[in-house]
Design a protein around this motif. Structure first.
Motif, mmCIF file in Angstrom:
data_model
loop_
_atom_site.group_PDB
_atom_site.id
_atom_site.type_symbol
_atom_site.label_atom_id
_atom_site.label_comp_id
_atom_site.label_asym_id
_atom_site.label_seq_id
_atom_site.Cartn_x
_atom_site.Cartn_y
_atom_site.Cartn_z
ATOM 1 N N HIS A 134 -1.143 12.710 0.700
ATOM 2 C CA HIS A 134 -0.574 13.369 -0.476
ATOM 3 C C HIS A 134 -0.179 14.817 -0.186
ATOM 4 O O HIS A 134 0.714 15.369 -0.843
ATOM 5 C CB HIS A 134 -1.570 13.331 -1.632
ATOM 6 C CG HIS A 134 -1.757 11.959 -2.209
ATOM 7 N ND1 HIS A 134 -0.755 11.273 -2.852
ATOM 8 C CD2 HIS A 134 -2.853 11.144 -2.233
ATOM 9 C CE1 HIS A 134 -1.206 10.099 -3.249
ATOM 10 N NE2 HIS A 134 -2.461 9.990 -2.890
ATOM 11 N N THR A 135 -0.832 15.430 0.802
ATOM 12 C CA THR A 135 -0.608 16.865 1.022
ATOM 13 C C THR A 135 -0.174 17.220 2.435
ATOM 14 O O THR A 135 0.225 18.359 2.682
ATOM 15 C CB THR A 135 -1.889 17.656 0.703
ATOM 16 O OG1 THR A 135 -2.968 17.170 1.526
ATOM 17 C CG2 THR A 135 -2.275 17.506 -0.757
ATOM 18 N N ASN A 136 -0.265 16.282 3.381
ATOM 19 C CA ASN A 136 -0.006 16.613 4.782
ATOM 20 C C ASN A 136 0.808 15.535 5.479
ATOM 21 O O ASN A 136 0.986 14.423 4.973
ATOM 22 C CB ASN A 136 -1.325 16.818 5.543
ATOM 23 C CG ASN A 136 -1.998 18.125 5.193
ATOM 24 O OD1 ASN A 136 -1.435 19.193 5.383
ATOM 25 N ND2 ASN A 136 -3.219 18.051 4.666
ATOM 26 N N GLU A 137 1.262 15.896 6.668
ATOM 27 C CA GLU A 137 1.989 14.980 7.540
ATOM 28 C C GLU A 137 1.457 15.167 8.958
ATOM 29 O O GLU A 137 1.354 16.287 9.453
ATOM 30 C CB GLU A 137 3.481 15.286 7.486
ATOM 31 C CG GLU A 137 4.345 14.342 8.301
ATOM 32 C CD GLU A 137 5.834 14.621 8.095
ATOM 33 O OE1 GLU A 137 6.296 14.476 6.946
ATOM 34 O OE2 GLU A 137 6.496 15.021 9.071
ATOM 35 N N PHE A 138 1.098 14.035 9.602
ATOM 36 C CA PHE A 138 0.510 14.092 10.942
ATOM 37 C C PHE A 138 1.302 13.190 11.880
ATOM 38 O O PHE A 138 1.869 12.177 11.451
ATOM 39 C CB PHE A 138 -0.954 13.642 10.902
ATOM 40 C CG PHE A 138 -1.806 14.402 9.922
ATOM 41 C CD1 PHE A 138 -2.327 15.643 10.255
ATOM 42 C CD2 PHE A 138 -2.068 13.880 8.659
ATOM 43 C CE1 PHE A 138 -3.108 16.346 9.350
ATOM 44 C CE2 PHE A 138 -2.853 14.577 7.753
ATOM 45 C CZ PHE A 138 -3.364 15.817 8.095
ATOM 46 N N HIS A 139 1.289 13.546 13.185
ATOM 47 C CA HIS A 139 2.066 12.808 14.177
ATOM 48 C C HIS A 139 1.181 12.422 15.361
ATOM 49 O O HIS A 139 0.285 13.178 15.756
ATOM 50 C CB HIS A 139 3.246 13.643 14.655
ATOM 51 C CG HIS A 139 4.200 13.994 13.550
ATOM 52 N ND1 HIS A 139 5.320 13.247 13.288
ATOM 53 C CD2 HIS A 139 4.180 15.009 12.646
ATOM 54 C CE1 HIS A 139 5.959 13.782 12.269
ATOM 55 N NE2 HIS A 139 5.298 14.856 11.862
ATOM 56 N N ALA A 140 1.447 11.239 15.907
ATOM 57 C CA ALA A 140 0.666 10.771 17.051
ATOM 58 C C ALA A 140 1.467 9.767 17.865
ATOM 59 O O ALA A 140 2.387 9.108 17.356
ATOM 60 C CB ALA A 140 -0.634 10.132 16.586
ATOM 61 N N GLU A 141 1.089 9.644 19.125
ATOM 62 C CA GLU A 141 1.716 8.646 19.989
ATOM 63 C C GLU A 141 1.243 7.244 19.631
ATOM 64 O O GLU A 141 2.012 6.284 19.645
ATOM 65 C CB GLU A 141 1.385 8.956 21.457
ATOM 66 C CG GLU A 141 2.045 8.013 22.439
ATOM 67 C CD GLU A 141 1.736 8.391 23.882
ATOM 68 O OE1 GLU A 141 2.167 7.647 24.778
ATOM 69 O OE2 GLU A 141 1.065 9.426 24.110
ATOM 70 N N LEU A 142 -0.050 7.113 19.300
ATOM 71 C CA LEU A 142 -0.641 5.817 18.963
ATOM 72 C C LEU A 142 -1.347 5.917 17.616
ATOM 73 O O LEU A 142 -1.873 6.980 17.254
ATOM 74 C CB LEU A 142 -1.646 5.380 20.027
ATOM 75 C CG LEU A 142 -1.116 5.160 21.451
ATOM 76 C CD1 LEU A 142 -2.271 4.890 22.399
ATOM 77 C CD2 LEU A 142 -0.104 4.015 21.494
ATOM 78 N N ALA A 143 -1.393 4.800 16.891
ATOM 79 C CA ALA A 143 -2.095 4.757 15.609
ATOM 80 C C ALA A 143 -2.971 3.516 15.553
ATOM 81 O O ALA A 143 -2.557 2.419 15.974
ATOM 82 C CB ALA A 143 -1.115 4.768 14.442
ATOM 83 N N ILE A 144 -4.176 3.694 15.041
ATOM 84 C CA ILE A 144 -5.127 2.593 14.848
ATOM 85 C C ILE A 144 -5.358 2.413 13.352
ATOM 86 O O ILE A 144 -5.645 3.378 12.642
ATOM 87 C CB ILE A 144 -6.465 2.881 15.555
ATOM 88 C CG1 ILE A 144 -6.262 2.940 17.068
ATOM 89 C CG2 ILE A 144 -7.507 1.817 15.198
ATOM 90 C CD1 ILE A 144 -7.514 3.364 17.840
ATOM 91 N N GLY A 145 -5.231 1.179 12.891
ATOM 92 C CA GLY A 145 -5.523 0.865 11.498
ATOM 93 C C GLY A 145 -6.904 0.244 11.390
ATOM 94 O O GLY A 145 -7.146 -0.845 11.907
#
Length: 371
Positions: A134-145
């Motif tokens: 709701h307040t931020n944006e993050f970036h990554a090469e890999l994502a784990i759900g």
């Protein structure tokens, strides 16, 4: 713009364990979790000892907690007929309140960064993930759900299983019952469901059951369902009549799905219940979540050297199926037996004459020590 090596969405057992494993190997990890620790969750709170070697390697020592050391299983039919057997590997009873917090503190000490926010969207573009709250944006090469059994993110990802309603509801609370034995996990059948009982690190007994929603809805409340349905099993009636509820109210989770899930969705790597859920009667969901974190962490470490995203996704999907597919199949079979009175009676008669048969059944839903 900062780009993390890995962003993990969801801080349950799989998310926390993979965060610890990867951070110990030098990855820069961000874990986003909507709730702060410690917290209670609907969970059986029995963990197979198969996780202990892996935990030890990560520097997590369960023997330093007050968890109940469990070596016996007691199984009962709706009428209260029982069979008792020694567990092949054994396990330990510990609340998610305590275990998740233990892993959280370990992860922080390893350098894992935490954000307590709700993820609203995940996008994969230009070989990179953009994860919004709701307040931020993050970036990554890999994502784990690792956001659990069912989430709004499953809808965002348009996962196949999310379109099908399921009839299962999970209920959990802690009770004080001084007569409940140490070192024992109990599984009691009732009409339309089954209930697990085991001690936690505080001495409280975790009372957790899975029930068909239609029968639950007819009773109108947890209290009525416990009294009119659950307590029809003499063993559960005896427990409830002698126990004091320690929670203000029972916790509940609806739409519990045991349908097949993909281990990878839109390049996001799924772990724990987000990748697949075993029927709770098998008492191995927590160990599976932890094991899936190990499998995924190992594949990500291999990816670091080869930088082949497609191969990472293929390898992880294959190893997940190879490791857990048989357990899920047997778990489904055992649930079908327990939910049908005639089959339950036949099964109880068979295992009472041959406890070895019950041990063999247990082994089909548990793994070997995770080395």
């Amino acid at each position: 713009m900062k780009i993390y090596d890995v962003i993990i969405i969801g801080g349950g057992l799989a998310g926390l364990t993979s965060a610890i494993d990867l951070s110990l190997s030098g990855f820069e990890v961000l874990l986003i979790e909507k709730d702060k620790y410690p917290k209670h969750k609907v969970c059986g709170e029995y963990v197979s000892n198969e996780v202990l070697p892996y935990f030890k390697r990560l520097g997590i020592f369960i023997n330093k907690t007050n968890s109940d050391l469990i070596s016996r299983l007691v199984l009962s039919s709706r009428r209260g007929n029982t069979v008792k057997v020694e567990l092949p590997l054994g396990g330990f009873g510990i609340s998610r309140y305590a275990l998740d917090n233990l892993l959280y503190e370990k992860a922080k000490s390893c350098g894992v960064e935490f954000k307590f926010e709700t993820v609203t969207n995940v996008a994969f573009e230009n070989h990179q993930f953009c994860i919004k709250t709701h307040t931020n944006e993050f970036h990554a090469e890999l994502a784990i759900g690792s956001f659990g059994k069912r989430s709004t993110l499953d809808k965002k990802l348009d996962r196949d299983f999310i379109h099908n309603k399921t009839p299962w509801i999970g209920i959990k609370a802690h009770y004080q019952n001084d007569d409940f034995p140490d070192g024992e996990v109990q599984l009691h059948n009732f009409e339309g469901g089954y209930c697990g009982l085991s001690k936690t690190e505080t001495g409280a007994v975790n009372f957790c059951y899975l029930a068909h929603y239609d029968s639950f809805k007819r009773e109108g409340s947890v209290e009525n369902f416990n009294k009119n349905i659950v307590a029809q099993n003499p063993k559960l009636n005896s427990f409830l009549s002698q126990a004091d509820l320690l929670f203000d109210k029972h916790l509940a989770i609806s739409q519990v799905s045991f349908q097949n899930k993909n281990a990878v969705e839109n390049h996001m790597l799924m772990a724990g219940d987000s990748a697949g859920l075993i029927h709770p009667l098998c008492g191995n969901g927590m160990a599976m979540a932890i094991h899936s974190a190990k499998l995924l962490s190992e594949e990500i470490k291999t990816y670091r050297h080869h930088q082949n995203r497609n191969q990472l996704e293929v390898n992880y999907s294959q190893i997940w199926k190879q490791t857990f597919r048989k357990r899920l199949i047997f778990g489904s079979m055992f649930q079908n037996i327990l939910l049908q009175p005639k089959l339950t009676s036949i099964g109880m008669l068979a295992v009472s004459k041959s406890p070895y048969l019950l041990k063999t059944m247990i082994q089909q839903t548990h793994g070997k020590p995770i080395l």
